[in-house]
Design a protein around this motif. Structure first.
Motif, PDB file in Angstrom:
ATOM      1  N   ILE A  57      -7.935 -42.454  -4.111  1.00  0.00           N
ATOM      2  CA  ILE A  57      -8.875 -41.729  -3.261  1.00  0.00           C
ATOM      3  C   ILE A  57      -8.094 -40.878  -2.264  1.00  0.00           C
ATOM      4  O   ILE A  57      -6.916 -41.110  -2.022  1.00  0.00           O
ATOM      5  CB  ILE A  57      -9.854 -42.682  -2.528  1.00  0.00           C
ATOM      6  CG1 ILE A  57      -9.111 -43.549  -1.520  1.00  0.00           C
ATOM      7  CG2 ILE A  57     -10.619 -43.545  -3.508  1.00  0.00           C
ATOM      8  CD1 ILE A  57     -10.031 -44.319  -0.596  1.00  0.00           C
ATOM      9  N   GLY A  58      -8.772 -39.898  -1.695  1.00  0.00           N
ATOM     10  CA  GLY A  58      -8.144 -39.041  -0.702  1.00  0.00           C
ATOM     11  C   GLY A  58      -8.815 -37.682  -0.697  1.00  0.00           C
ATOM     12  O   GLY A  58      -9.690 -37.397  -1.520  1.00  0.00           O
ATOM     13  N   LYS A  89      -4.510 -36.555  -6.116  1.00  0.00           N
ATOM     14  CA  LYS A  89      -5.128 -37.656  -6.870  1.00  0.00           C
ATOM     15  C   LYS A  89      -4.989 -37.465  -8.383  1.00  0.00           C
ATOM     16  O   LYS A  89      -4.655 -38.406  -9.094  1.00  0.00           O
ATOM     17  CB  LYS A  89      -6.608 -37.805  -6.490  1.00  0.00           C
ATOM     18  CG  LYS A  89      -6.834 -38.159  -5.025  1.00  0.00           C
ATOM     19  CD  LYS A  89      -8.298 -38.273  -4.676  1.00  0.00           C
ATOM     20  CE  LYS A  89      -9.105 -37.023  -4.909  1.00  0.00           C
ATOM     21  NZ  LYS A  89      -8.882 -35.930  -3.965  1.00  0.00           N
ATOM     22  N   THR A  90      -5.223 -36.270  -8.861  1.00  0.00           N
ATOM     23  CA  THR A  90      -5.142 -36.019 -10.303  1.00  0.00           C
ATOM     24  C   THR A  90      -3.697 -35.934 -10.775  1.00  0.00           C
ATOM     25  O   THR A  90      -3.311 -36.615 -11.735  1.00  0.00           O
ATOM     26  CB  THR A  90      -5.923 -34.743 -10.672  1.00  0.00           C
ATOM     27  OG1 THR A  90      -7.289 -34.920 -10.296  1.00  0.00           O
ATOM     28  CG2 THR A  90      -5.847 -34.457 -12.163  1.00  0.00           C
ATOM     29  N   SER A  91      -2.885 -35.126 -10.121  1.00  0.00           N
ATOM     30  CA  SER A  91      -1.507 -34.949 -10.593  1.00  0.00           C
ATOM     31  C   SER A  91      -0.681 -36.225 -10.446  1.00  0.00           C
ATOM     32  O   SER A  91       0.047 -36.620 -11.362  1.00  0.00           O
ATOM     33  CB  SER A  91      -0.832 -33.775  -9.878  1.00  0.00           C
ATOM     34  OG  SER A  91      -0.882 -33.940  -8.478  1.00  0.00           O
ATOM     35  N   SER A 126      -8.881 -41.310 -10.832  1.00  0.00           N
ATOM     36  CA  SER A 126      -8.918 -40.489  -9.622  1.00  0.00           C
ATOM     37  C   SER A 126     -10.374 -40.087  -9.391  1.00  0.00           C
ATOM     38  O   SER A 126     -11.090 -39.762 -10.341  1.00  0.00           O
ATOM     39  CB  SER A 126      -8.012 -39.262  -9.745  1.00  0.00           C
ATOM     40  OG  SER A 126      -8.536 -38.319 -10.639  1.00  0.00           O
ATOM     41  N   VAL A 127     -10.796 -40.170  -8.142  1.00  0.00           N
ATOM     42  CA  VAL A 127     -12.179 -39.832  -7.805  1.00  0.00           C
ATOM     43  C   VAL A 127     -12.193 -38.622  -6.879  1.00  0.00           C
ATOM     44  O   VAL A 127     -11.192 -38.303  -6.244  1.00  0.00           O
ATOM     45  CB  VAL A 127     -12.926 -41.034  -7.167  1.00  0.00           C
ATOM     46  CG1 VAL A 127     -12.950 -42.221  -8.121  1.00  0.00           C
ATOM     47  CG2 VAL A 127     -12.333 -41.436  -5.826  1.00  0.00           C
ATOM     48  N   PHE A 164     -13.898 -43.888   5.539  1.00  0.00           N
ATOM     49  CA  PHE A 164     -14.031 -44.440   4.188  1.00  0.00           C
ATOM     50  C   PHE A 164     -12.657 -44.580   3.536  1.00  0.00           C
ATOM     51  O   PHE A 164     -12.337 -45.613   2.954  1.00  0.00           O
ATOM     52  CB  PHE A 164     -14.949 -43.558   3.325  1.00  0.00           C
ATOM     53  CG  PHE A 164     -16.356 -43.496   3.846  1.00  0.00           C
ATOM     54  CD1 PHE A 164     -17.256 -44.516   3.581  1.00  0.00           C
ATOM     55  CD2 PHE A 164     -16.784 -42.423   4.619  1.00  0.00           C
ATOM     56  CE1 PHE A 164     -18.558 -44.475   4.069  1.00  0.00           C
ATOM     57  CE2 PHE A 164     -18.079 -42.364   5.110  1.00  0.00           C
ATOM     58  CZ  PHE A 164     -18.968 -43.395   4.831  1.00  0.00           C
ATOM     59  N   TYR A 165     -11.854 -43.525   3.627  1.00  0.00           N
ATOM     60  CA  TYR A 165     -10.521 -43.548   3.025  1.00  0.00           C
ATOM     61  C   TYR A 165      -9.677 -44.710   3.566  1.00  0.00           C
ATOM     62  O   TYR A 165      -8.952 -45.361   2.820  1.00  0.00           O
ATOM     63  CB  TYR A 165      -9.781 -42.236   3.289  1.00  0.00           C
ATOM     64  CG  TYR A 165     -10.386 -40.982   2.706  1.00  0.00           C
ATOM     65  CD1 TYR A 165     -11.337 -41.001   1.683  1.00  0.00           C
ATOM     66  CD2 TYR A 165      -9.989 -39.734   3.182  1.00  0.00           C
ATOM     67  CE1 TYR A 165     -11.866 -39.837   1.159  1.00  0.00           C
ATOM     68  CE2 TYR A 165     -10.508 -38.559   2.652  1.00  0.00           C
ATOM     69  CZ  TYR A 165     -11.446 -38.614   1.645  1.00  0.00           C
ATOM     70  OH  TYR A 165     -11.957 -37.444   1.134  1.00  0.00           O
TER      71      TYR A 165
END
Length: 173
Positions: free
Chosen positions: A6-7, A13-15, A76-77, A146-147
């Motif tokens: 998350i972030g 997040k994806t890479s 990853s979200v 939240f993070y």
């Protein structure tokens, strides 16, 4: 184990997720890509044609489904995912799931997003670094609560993707 990254947008997040999955020999899933596949339209089109409420509902349904898997994966979200529909509670209370916050300073995010804004509909309209700083600062203020609930926090500032992956692995194992 399911590792949920998350972030904020552009935090990697994806890479980082792809590199982490490869290193651990896990499957990688990007929740936004999963939604695109299931809805047969881009996230932007879903927002435009069906609205944010519909998107957030579907996002929550798909997240819940993916978190029930028994398979090892890195997920990853979206930057907003943890902030809606009790999704952060679902992530934290799911069995065999570890949440990791890829934490970036405001300066890092502004620098990255000024370069990438053309590919990001949410910020494409922002013209100056000052406007970008204000926009991200406001968003982060709303989302950081939240993070910060993630089980693990890893700073991405001034680090290569490989270094971030190593930091995550050290924290996990």
């Amino acid at each position: 184990m399911i590792i949920v990254l998350i972030g904020y947008m552009a935090s990697g997040k994806t890479s980082v997720g792809k590199k982490l999955a490869k290193k651990l020999n896990y499957k990688f899933i990007d929740l936004d890509d999963y939604i695109v596949e299931k809805e047969n339209m881009s996230v932007t089109e879903v927002f435009k044609e069906k609205g944010e409420i519909y998107f957030r509902k579907q996002e929550s349904i798909y997240l819940n489904k993916l978190l029930k898997s028994k398979k090892n994966r890195v997920l990853s979200v979206g930057g907003g995912t943890p902030c809606y529909s009790g999704n952060m509670d679902v992530i934290l209370n799911s069995k065999n799931v570890k949440s990791i916050y890829l934490k970036a300073s405001l300066n890092t995010l502004v620098e990255k997003l000024m370069r990438k804004k053309a590919t990001r509909p949410l910020i494409a309209h922002i013209e100056t670094e000052t406007e970008m700083t204000e926009f991200i600062g406001k968003h982060l203020f709303e989302r950081v609560q939240f993070y910060n609930q993630a089980e693990i926090q890893v700073s991405i500032d001034n680090k290569s993707k490989d270094d971030i992956v190593e930091d995550i692995i050290l924290e996990l194992f």
